[in-house]
Design a protein around this motif. Structure first.
Motif, PDB file in Angstrom:
ATOM      1  N   GLY A   1      -6.185  -9.853  -5.979  1.00 48.65           N
ATOM      2  CA  GLY A   1      -6.332  -8.404  -6.062  1.00 48.65           C
ATOM      3  C   GLY A   1      -6.110  -7.883  -7.469  1.00 48.65           C
ATOM      4  N   MET A   2      -5.742  -6.626  -7.509  1.00 47.03           N
ATOM      5  CA  MET A   2      -5.602  -5.916  -8.782  1.00 47.03           C
ATOM      6  C   MET A   2      -4.382  -6.384  -9.586  1.00 47.03           C
ATOM      7  SD  MET A   2      -5.227  -1.800  -9.101  1.00 47.03           S
ATOM      8  CE  MET A   2      -4.611  -1.007 -10.583  1.00 47.03           C
ATOM      9  N   VAL A   3      -3.233  -6.477  -8.916  1.00 50.78           N
ATOM     10  CA  VAL A   3      -2.004  -6.863  -9.613  1.00 50.78           C
ATOM     11  C   VAL A   3      -2.104  -8.311 -10.070  1.00 50.78           C
ATOM     12  CG1 VAL A   3       0.480  -7.158  -9.401  1.00 50.78           C
ATOM     13  CG2 VAL A   3      -0.634  -5.210  -8.315  1.00 50.78           C
ATOM     14  N   GLY A   4      -1.824  -8.535 -11.358  1.00 53.70           N
ATOM     15  CA  GLY A   4      -1.898  -9.869 -11.928  1.00 53.70           C
ATOM     16  C   GLY A   4      -3.227 -10.166 -12.596  1.00 53.70           C
TER      17      GLY A   4
ATOM     18  N   ASP B   1      -0.065  -5.311 -14.330  1.00 58.19           N
ATOM     19  CA  ASP B   1       1.155  -5.814 -13.676  1.00 58.19           C
ATOM     20  C   ASP B   1       1.635  -4.945 -12.524  1.00 58.19           C
ATOM     21  OD1 ASP B   1       1.986  -3.623 -15.082  1.00 58.19           O
ATOM     22  OD2 ASP B   1       3.411  -4.692 -16.372  1.00 58.19           O
ATOM     23  N   SER B   2       0.922  -3.813 -12.229  1.00 61.56           N
ATOM     24  CA  SER B   2       1.329  -2.970 -11.104  1.00 61.56           C
ATOM     25  C   SER B   2       0.148  -2.107 -10.669  1.00 61.56           C
ATOM     26  CB  SER B   2       2.515  -2.075 -11.488  1.00 61.56           C
ATOM     27  OG  SER B   2       2.097  -1.060 -12.384  1.00 61.56           O
TER      28      SER B   2
ATOM     29  N   LEU C   1      -0.530  -2.647   0.042  1.00 60.18           N
ATOM     30  CA  LEU C   1      -0.547  -1.240  -0.337  1.00 60.18           C
ATOM     31  C   LEU C   1      -1.567  -0.475   0.492  1.00 60.18           C
ATOM     32  CD1 LEU C   1       0.631   0.861  -2.312  1.00 60.18           C
ATOM     33  CD2 LEU C   1      -1.336   0.393  -3.792  1.00 60.18           C
ATOM     34  N   LEU C   2      -2.750  -1.059   0.660  1.00 57.32           N
ATOM     35  CA  LEU C   2      -3.778  -0.403   1.472  1.00 57.32           C
ATOM     36  C   LEU C   2      -3.316  -0.300   2.923  1.00 57.32           C
ATOM     37  CD1 LEU C   2      -6.618   0.791   1.704  1.00 57.32           C
ATOM     38  CD2 LEU C   2      -7.474  -1.527   2.099  1.00 57.32           C
ATOM     39  N   HIS C   3      -2.625  -1.334   3.412  1.00 54.91           N
ATOM     40  CA  HIS C   3      -2.107  -1.292   4.784  1.00 54.91           C
ATOM     41  C   HIS C   3      -1.105  -0.154   4.946  1.00 54.91           C
ATOM     42  CE1 HIS C   3      -0.680  -2.724   8.670  1.00 54.91           C
ATOM     43  NE2 HIS C   3       0.542  -2.677   8.210  1.00 54.91           N
ATOM     44  N   ARG C   4      -0.253   0.037   3.942  1.00 59.08           N
ATOM     45  CA  ARG C   4       0.729   1.132   4.009  1.00 59.08           C
ATOM     46  C   ARG C   4       0.041   2.490   3.926  1.00 59.08           C
ATOM     47  NH1 ARG C   4       4.852   0.217  -0.464  1.00 59.08           N
ATOM     48  NH2 ARG C   4       3.394  -1.319  -1.281  1.00 59.08           N
TER      49      ARG C   4
ATOM     50  N   SER D   1       3.195   3.728  -6.554  1.00 60.17           N
ATOM     51  CA  SER D   1       1.875   3.943  -7.167  1.00 60.17           C
ATOM     52  C   SER D   1       2.012   4.873  -8.357  1.00 60.17           C
ATOM     53  CB  SER D   1       0.903   4.529  -6.132  1.00 60.17           C
ATOM     54  OG  SER D   1       0.864   3.754  -4.973  1.00 60.17           O
ATOM     55  N   GLU D   2       2.834   4.463  -9.297  1.00 55.17           N
ATOM     56  CA  GLU D   2       3.068   5.286 -10.489  1.00 55.17           C
ATOM     57  C   GLU D   2       1.758   5.515 -11.234  1.00 55.17           C
ATOM     58  OE1 GLU D   2       5.794   5.203 -14.544  1.00 55.17           O
ATOM     59  OE2 GLU D   2       6.017   3.656 -13.005  1.00 55.17           O
TER      60      GLU D   2
END
Length: 390
Positions: free
Chosen positions: A84-87, A109-110, A198-201, A266-267
């Protein structure tokens, strides 16, 4: 004639397939670069071109995103250890106000990344970007890590905010902008939708609030307005109303809590109006709970003012709740069937309310008519006369 039509159809289909394939392989770069391999990525009108050099383990890539406005950033990335996006290790193209396009690298990184310029976990000796006829192209040379040639890839686009990359939308195309790429075989594949936990939340947050503020609250209000007209439903309607609204409030608090957690995780991603309405709903809902504890007795002279307050705040909560559910649906951008399903629920509740409203007025007017006849009959039987003598 039938055979001729079939032949014509086959020719048209073949030409369409060829033209789609040529979108990628027949593209002529302005710098006369020639790439041995290219793939048309499944979403966001993007293509990836590359030359792999086995002698030194490097790859020259050209990521091309077609039809990009001057107020949109684009990025393409490899994720060495995740999907995914992170990493992800990203190549970013950021249009400038003077018409040029700035290219740089960014290690994500986030989820709240601002795509700041940072080095990647592998070397990128050269990187540049340009805009050509509405297409943004990122050129780069990558030194592939550990001799690997197969990776997860991600590509994205989003708005520019104050000269920097803003949060990208969460539409289906953005969530599905990932897959795999093998620089030797040229094979690519689709990945699972972006978002993960994150999408699940986010989905959990949406469901909780849609059920509470958007469905249970209106049902509880309908119970209070229409059931109490029936004498046999007294006082059962009151307890049903309390049970409905208490359940809605409890579920809504859970949804509000998940929203706070999502905001902290989600800053940099902000939905100001959705957040503000959510805070207002929680405050008004909590106020209603405490107001119930201060409810005057039915014969108290202040009871009518309490009723006005309670009804006004209640209908405000219902209205804001429905508005915020639609704002949340626009943010999540799920399949159209979910929005249609919620609209169907609202239409059903509205139709039921209209029928009950008409029936309620019918009962109330009939009841007043009967009471008037009874009072008139008492006067005819001499009650008025004896009251006069008294």
């Amino acid at each position: 004639m039938g055979k001729f039509l079939n032949l014509l159809f086959c020719i048209l289909v073949s030409n369409s397939i060829i033209s789609l394939a040529q979108d990628c392989s027949s593209y002529n770069f302005r710098n006369n670069e020639i790439y041995a391999t290219c793939v048309s990525l499944p979403v966001q009108n993007s293509n990836l071109h590359w030359n792999y050099h086995s002698n030194n383990g490097t790859v020259d890539v050209a990521y091309r995103h077609a039809g990009v406005s001057t107020s949109t950033w684009v990025a393409w990335a490899l994720n060495l250890n995740g999907s995914g996006m992170v990493g992800s290790q990203a190549l970013v193209a950021l249009p400038n106000s003077n018409g040029s396009v700035q290219a740089y690298t960014s290690s994500v990184d986030s989820y709240g990344t601002g795509l700041q310029q940072t080095p990647l976990s592998f070397d990128v000796p050269t990187i540049r970007a340009e805009r050509v006829n509405g297409d943004v192209i990122i050129y780069a040379t990558l030194v592939l890590p550990s001799g690997r040639t197969s990776f997860n890839q991600i590509w994205q686009s989003g708005p520019i905010s104050n000269g920097a990359p803003g949060a990208h939308p969460l539409g289906s195309e953005n969530r599905n902008s990932l897959g795999t790429v093998d620089f030797i075989t040229g094979q690519t594949g689709a990945g699972a939708p972006v978002g993960g936990s994150l999408l699940h939340r986010r989905n959990t947050h949406g469901v909780l609030n849609a059920v509470s503020w958007g469905i249970l609250m209106p049902i509880g209000a309908m119970v209070a307005r229409y059931l109490k007209v029936f004498k046999v439903a007294n006082p059962a309607w009151f307890y049903i109303h309390i049970a409905c609204q208490a359940t809605a409030y409890g579920v809504g608090v859970a949804g509000w809590g998940t929203g706070l957690k999502l905001g902290s995780d989600s800053e940099g991603i902000k939905y100001t109006s959705h957040r503000n309405i959510g805070i207002t709903l929680f405050a008004l809902g909590t106020l209603q709970v405490f107001a119930l504890l201060l409810r005057p007795k039915p014969d108290n002279k202040y009871r009518k003012y309490w009723n006005i307050y309670h009804g006004g705040v209640g209908y405000t909560v219902i209205t804001l709740g429905i508005i915020n559910v639609f704002k949340g649906l626009d943010i999540l951008d799920p399949e159209k069937k979910w929005k249609h399903a919620y609209i169907g629920v609202l239409i059903s509740l509205g139709a039921i309310a209209a029928i009950l409203e008409a029936f309620t007025w019918f009962i109330v007017l009939n009841r007043k008519k009967e009471e008037k006849q009874v009072n008139g009959g008492h006067g005819a039987n001499g009650y008025g006369h004896s009251n006069g003598q008294a």
